[in-house]
Scaffold this motif. Structure first.
Motif, PDB file in Angstrom:
ATOM      1  N   ALA A   1       0.820  -1.211   0.000  1.00 45.37           N
ATOM      2  CA  ALA A   1       0.000   0.000   0.000  1.00 45.37           C
ATOM      3  C   ALA A   1       0.855   1.263   0.000  1.00 45.37           C
ATOM      4  CB  ALA A   1      -0.938   0.009   1.212  1.00 45.37           C
ATOM      5  N   ARG A   2       2.140   1.152   0.382  1.00 44.88           N
ATOM      6  CA  ARG A   2       3.029   2.312   0.418  1.00 44.88           C
ATOM      7  C   ARG A   2       3.529   2.709  -0.964  1.00 44.88           C
ATOM      8  NH1 ARG A   2       2.513   4.900   5.304  1.00 44.88           N
ATOM      9  NH2 ARG A   2       3.024   3.546   7.062  1.00 44.88           N
ATOM     10  N   PHE A   3       3.381   1.818  -1.943  1.00 42.88           N
ATOM     11  CA  PHE A   3       3.825   2.147  -3.301  1.00 42.88           C
ATOM     12  C   PHE A   3       2.942   3.262  -3.860  1.00 42.88           C
ATOM     13  CE2 PHE A   3       6.460  -1.475  -5.072  1.00 42.88           C
ATOM     14  CZ  PHE A   3       6.773  -2.005  -3.836  1.00 42.88           C
ATOM     15  N   ASN A   4       3.561   4.294  -4.438  1.00 48.84           N
ATOM     16  CA  ASN A   4       2.735   5.262  -5.156  1.00 48.84           C
ATOM     17  C   ASN A   4       2.362   4.666  -6.515  1.00 48.84           C
ATOM     18  OD1 ASN A   4       4.809   5.742  -7.046  1.00 48.84           O
ATOM     19  ND2 ASN A   4       5.655   7.404  -5.831  1.00 48.84           N
ATOM     20  N   ALA A   5       1.564   5.391  -7.294  1.00 53.92           N
ATOM     21  CA  ALA A   5       1.012   4.821  -8.528  1.00 53.92           C
ATOM     22  C   ALA A   5       2.111   4.405  -9.498  1.00 53.92           C
ATOM     23  CB  ALA A   5       0.078   5.836  -9.190  1.00 53.92           C
ATOM     24  N   HIS A   6       3.165   5.214  -9.634  1.00 54.78           N
ATOM     25  CA  HIS A   6       4.238   4.902 -10.581  1.00 54.78           C
ATOM     26  C   HIS A   6       5.024   3.670 -10.133  1.00 54.78           C
ATOM     27  CE1 HIS A   6       8.299   5.246 -12.344  1.00 54.78           C
ATOM     28  NE2 HIS A   6       7.675   5.758 -13.389  1.00 54.78           N
ATOM     29  N   GLU A   7       5.352   3.618  -8.864  1.00 55.28           N
ATOM     30  CA  GLU A   7       6.114   2.488  -8.338  1.00 55.28           C
ATOM     31  C   GLU A   7       5.324   1.188  -8.463  1.00 55.28           C
ATOM     32  OE1 GLU A   7       8.485   5.102  -4.948  1.00 55.28           O
ATOM     33  OE2 GLU A   7       6.652   4.031  -4.447  1.00 55.28           O
ATOM     34  N   PHE A   8       4.030   1.265  -8.140  1.00 57.57           N
ATOM     35  CA  PHE A   8       3.210   0.066  -8.203  1.00 57.57           C
ATOM     36  C   PHE A   8       3.044  -0.399  -9.647  1.00 57.57           C
ATOM     37  CE2 PHE A   8      -0.972  -2.199  -7.836  1.00 57.57           C
ATOM     38  CZ  PHE A   8      -0.519  -3.211  -7.007  1.00 57.57           C
ATOM     39  N   ALA A   9       2.917   0.554 -10.565  1.00 56.06           N
ATOM     40  CA  ALA A   9       2.784   0.190 -11.982  1.00 56.06           C
ATOM     41  C   ALA A   9       4.023  -0.537 -12.477  1.00 56.06           C
ATOM     42  CB  ALA A   9       2.532   1.443 -12.825  1.00 56.06           C
ATOM     43  N   THR A  10       5.203  -0.087 -12.060  1.00 54.43           N
ATOM     44  CA  THR A  10       6.423  -0.754 -12.506  1.00 54.43           C
ATOM     45  C   THR A  10       6.513  -2.176 -11.954  1.00 54.43           C
ATOM     46  OG1 THR A  10       7.703   0.182 -10.659  1.00 54.43           O
ATOM     47  CG2 THR A  10       7.696   1.408 -12.718  1.00 54.43           C
ATOM     48  N   LEU A  11       6.084  -2.357 -10.721  1.00 54.46           N
ATOM     49  CA  LEU A  11       6.078  -3.697 -10.138  1.00 54.46           C
ATOM     50  C   LEU A  11       5.115  -4.609 -10.888  1.00 54.46           C
ATOM     51  CD1 LEU A  11       6.788  -5.802  -8.001  1.00 54.46           C
ATOM     52  CD2 LEU A  11       5.097  -4.758  -6.493  1.00 54.46           C
ATOM     53  N   VAL A  12       3.923  -4.091 -11.213  1.00 55.65           N
ATOM     54  CA  VAL A  12       2.925  -4.877 -11.944  1.00 55.65           C
ATOM     55  C   VAL A  12       3.468  -5.291 -13.308  1.00 55.65           C
ATOM     56  CG1 VAL A  12       0.674  -4.767 -13.083  1.00 55.65           C
ATOM     57  CG2 VAL A  12       0.915  -3.921 -10.750  1.00 55.65           C
ATOM     58  N   ILE A  13       4.119  -4.364 -14.003  1.00 57.26           N
ATOM     59  CA  ILE A  13       4.649  -4.680 -15.335  1.00 57.26           C
ATOM     60  C   ILE A  13       5.766  -5.710 -15.233  1.00 57.26           C
ATOM     61  CG2 ILE A  13       5.820  -3.727 -17.355  1.00 57.26           C
ATOM     62  CD1 ILE A  13       4.325  -1.119 -16.850  1.00 57.26           C
ATOM     63  N   ASP A  14       6.600  -5.582 -14.225  1.00 55.24           N
ATOM     64  CA  ASP A  14       7.659  -6.582 -14.020  1.00 55.24           C
ATOM     65  C   ASP A  14       7.062  -7.975 -13.847  1.00 55.24           C
ATOM     66  OD1 ASP A  14      10.157  -5.586 -14.352  1.00 55.24           O
ATOM     67  OD2 ASP A  14      10.504  -5.073 -12.269  1.00 55.24           O
ATOM     68  N   ILE A  15       6.005  -8.074 -13.051  1.00 52.07           N
ATOM     69  CA  ILE A  15       5.376  -9.373 -12.800  1.00 52.07           C
ATOM     70  C   ILE A  15       4.741  -9.920 -14.073  1.00 52.07           C
ATOM     71  CG2 ILE A  15       3.436 -10.473 -11.610  1.00 52.07           C
ATOM     72  CD1 ILE A  15       4.172  -8.835  -9.157  1.00 52.07           C
ATOM     73  N   LEU A  16       4.070  -9.057 -14.836  1.00 48.93           N
ATOM     74  CA  LEU A  16       3.481  -9.496 -16.097  1.00 48.93           C
ATOM     75  C   LEU A  16       4.551 -10.011 -17.056  1.00 48.93           C
ATOM     76  CD1 LEU A  16       0.840  -6.676 -16.729  1.00 48.93           C
ATOM     77  CD2 LEU A  16       0.353  -9.099 -16.382  1.00 48.93           C
ATOM     78  N   SER A  17       5.648  -9.283 -17.143  1.00 51.88           N
ATOM     79  CA  SER A  17       6.729  -9.682 -18.052  1.00 51.88           C
ATOM     80  C   SER A  17       7.313 -11.032 -17.654  1.00 51.88           C
ATOM     81  CB  SER A  17       7.824  -8.611 -18.065  1.00 51.88           C
ATOM     82  OG  SER A  17       7.318  -7.364 -18.484  1.00 51.88           O
ATOM     83  N   ASP A  18       7.526 -11.216 -16.355  1.00 49.21           N
ATOM     84  CA  ASP A  18       8.145 -12.461 -15.916  1.00 49.21           C
ATOM     85  C   ASP A  18       7.162 -13.623 -15.951  1.00 49.21           C
ATOM     86  OD1 ASP A  18      10.873 -13.079 -15.215  1.00 49.21           O
ATOM     87  OD2 ASP A  18      10.095 -13.842 -13.316  1.00 49.21           O
TER      88      ASP A  18
END
Length: 644
Positions: A335-352
């Motif tokens: 929940a501490r991730f801001n929108a940009h940080e959380f988006a990058t994490l989501v994209i990393d997971i999708l890619s992997d």
């Protein structure tokens, strides 16, 4: 909802008229107030979804309607229907009851403790009972009797049970029989569409063989539900599974930039996780996406005056006692991730996830989406000292989990179908990965300076002159117009005495003003509530614009919110004595500033050619949520202090 429901539907927990939320895994409809309690329980207890403002797969909605119409609620209130329960004083909640403690206590007893569910006679070997129940479920799913199967699942039947004699699972049986709604129910309770039977066939295969093509397509969607949901969260699109496209990987505007060494190491660690640990992380992120999307719907659908009540906030993922304390703490930190940080994490997971399923080798260093986990330990430390409420829920230890209820193991086990066998990574190494990602604030700022979007920098430089001119014409405030990191660099040493320590979310230390003594006085609660209602009314307009894709309304809405925030901040002394007040004001005003910046990215495409409007919308929603959260904190603080 269908017309046949509209005339008689009532909340399953308090009987209030016209409930507008559903609990998918319980097969019930609930009102706003009861939904606020369900949300606080977590998805492992209740999976809530708005009936109108959330997209629904048609057959999933039909499943909930069928269960509701056929009395699924009687499963969860079985003993309350016994006349003896009236004599004992046990009763369900009523619409007039207070949310806390009356409705909350009843709902927790009903779903978390399963206090009213029919109990089977005790046996010495519980595993035998579970096996018998699972065999009954295996037989029942070939019929259309959904409530019978839900009752069996509530008693402990396993949705993924592999029948030793039949050589298949309940989902194989339901698919072969064309029972679409049974398949939906089983999937909600964790059935995997990719499971093979003793002949090596999946439920999808049997659905196709039986000519149930729509069911087969839906089972494929369920198989990819986790990655589909993450992709839709970022870009509003889902893959075309019919055409063999199973992944959509959104791109960040700054994806062409090289990663820092820390970010490269973080990405490499993510890729080296075992499939099991990667699935756990992906499921945790899925739950956080669900929390954020539900919060956005909640803010958009509630009367703005309810913001000041205790029924609106679910600030992080609730504790799941089936998980370790370490995993629960990691889930809450999402929940501490801001929108940009959380988006990058989501994209990393999708890619992997795509790489793992397709068996591709590890990605090269140029395939970049940065994974940044903001430092949690140092952030808000002063806030947690002043605040009576803890930052996180109490987390059950591994030893305590056996004492907790095992009710409704309803978290859907999202399939990430992977034939790739990665090198094993121990739980200890996994935690080292997480700890390595928790960088210090200094390192985070350095990463941001390296990876800042060049087009954003250009726009900031172009607007700097007009912005400074505007700031000089306004009365100076300690809280208004927080300085960006770029502006700090450009203004040089002339303002060092007034510089504030700026963090990505605008949360830093309030500048010291030697000319102003700290003040402990606070405005009246009525004034703060009035300004809060004004802010949230404007936030509602913005969220409605987001829902209706009226992107040209973002900027005027954000300007009205900024004015309302400025007026609210002006109610407080320039230098509050309470660090908690200072922190809340900082979050309020910096979030309003960030909201304006994000909304300006919706300018015509020739001005901002790299803008991803879906990502901007998610960031706008997050900023609006942060503003609402800060406003509520200020209401709570002033109410508490003024009543003392």
């Amino acid at each position: 909802m269908s017309k046949r429901l509209r005339s008689s539907e009532v909340c399953a927990d308090c009987s209030a008229q016209d409930p507008c939320w559903a609990s998918i895994n319980r097969g019930i409809l609930i009102c706003d107030e009861c939904c606020s309690v369900h949300r606080s329980l977590g998805r492992h207890i209740s999976q809530v979804r708005h009936l109108k403002h959330t997209p629904w797969p048609p057959t999933l909605l039909q499943m909930v309607e069928t269960l509701y119409n056929n009395g699924a609620n009687s499963i969860w209130e079985h003993s309350l229907l016994d006349p003896a329960s009236v004599m004992s004083g046990r009763r369900k909640a009523s619409p007039q009851d207070k949310v806390h403690p009356n409705k909350a206590e009843f709902i927790r007893a009903k779903y978390q403790m399963l206090a009213f569910v029919h109990r089977l006679p005790c046996r010495e070997d519980d595993s035998v009972t579970a096996k018998d129940l699972s065999k009954q479920l295996h037989s029942s799913v070939r019929t259309g009797n959904l409530e019978t199967c839900l009752r069996l699942l509530s008693l402990g039947a396993q949705a993924n049970f592999f029948h030793p004699e039949k050589g298949n699972t309940p989902l194989h049986v339901a698919a072969k029989a064309g029972q679409t709604l049974q398949a939906e129910l089983l999937a909600v309770y964790g059935a995997d569409p990719g499971t093979q039977d003793s002949n090596g066939k999946t439920p999808v295969d049997y659905a196709r063989q039986g000519g149930h093509h729509e069911l087969a397509e839906r089972l494929v969607e369920i198989q990819y539900e986790l990655t589909d949901r993450l992709a839709f969260y970022l870009c509003g699109r889902k893959p075309e599974h019919k055409n063999g496209q199973h992944f959509v990987i959104p791109q960040m505007a700054d994806s062409s930039l090289d990663l820092s060494e820390l970010a490269k190491a973080a990405k490499k660690k993510l890729q080296s996780l075992s499939n099991h640990l990667f699935e756990e992380l992906a499921m945790d992120v899925y739950d956080e996406v669900d929390r954020r999307e539900t919060d956005a719907v909640w803010l958009a659908t509630q009367n703005h005056s309810t913001l000041v009540t205790e029924t609106t906030v679910v600030p992080f993922l609730p504790v799941n006692p089936e998980y370790s304390s370490t995993r629960n703490q990691g889930r809450q930190k999402l929940a501490r991730f801001n929108a940009h940080e959380f988006a990058t994490l989501v994209i990393d997971i999708l890619s992997d996830a795509k790489r793992r399923q397709q068996g591709n080798p590890l990605a090269g260093s140029k395939e970049n989406v940065e994974l940044i986990l903001k430092s949690i330990s140092n952030q808000h430390s002063s806030e947690s000292q002043d605040n009576d409420q803890p930052d996180y829920d109490s987390v059950a230890s591994d030893e305590d989990t056996d004492l907790e209820t095992n009710a409704a193991k309803s978290n859907r086990q999202k399939s990430l179908d992977s034939d790739l066998s990665d090198g094993p990574v121990t739980a200890q190494e996994y935690m080292q990965v997480k700890n390595a990602l928790v960088a210090s604030e200094v390192k985070i700022q350095q990463l941001m300076k390296v990876n800042i979007n060049l087009s954003d920098e250009l726009r900031i430089m172009q607007k700097k002159a007009s912005k400074l001119e505007k700031q000089s014409s306004m009365s100076e405030s300690d809280y208004d117009n927080p300085t960006t990191p770029l502006e700090l660099e450009e203004t040089g040493s002339g303002r060092k005495g007034r510089q504030r320590s700026v963090i990505w979310q605008g949360e830093g230390s309030i500048p010291e003003d030697t000319d102003t003594a700290p003040s402990s006085s606070l405005p009246s609660t009525e004034d703060v509530i009035r300004k809060t209602e004004q802010i949230t009314k404007n936030i509602q307009e913005l969220l409605r614009a987001a829902q209706e894709n009226k992107h040209d309304s973002y900027i005027p809405c954000s300007e009205r919110i900024h004015v309302a925030v400025t007026e609210m901040a002006a109610l407080f002394p320039k230098k509050p004595k309470s660090e908690l007040v200072r922190t809340s004001l900082r979050l309020l005003t910096s979030s309003a500033y960030r909201l304006q910046s994000e909304c300006k990215k919706t300018l015509p495409v020739e001005t901002c050619p790299t803008t991803d409007i879906q990502l901007v919308t998610q960031q706008v929603i997050q900023c609006a949520y942060d503003i609402a959260k800060a406003a509520k904190q200020l209401v709570t603080i002033t109410t508490k202090e003024n009543n003392n």
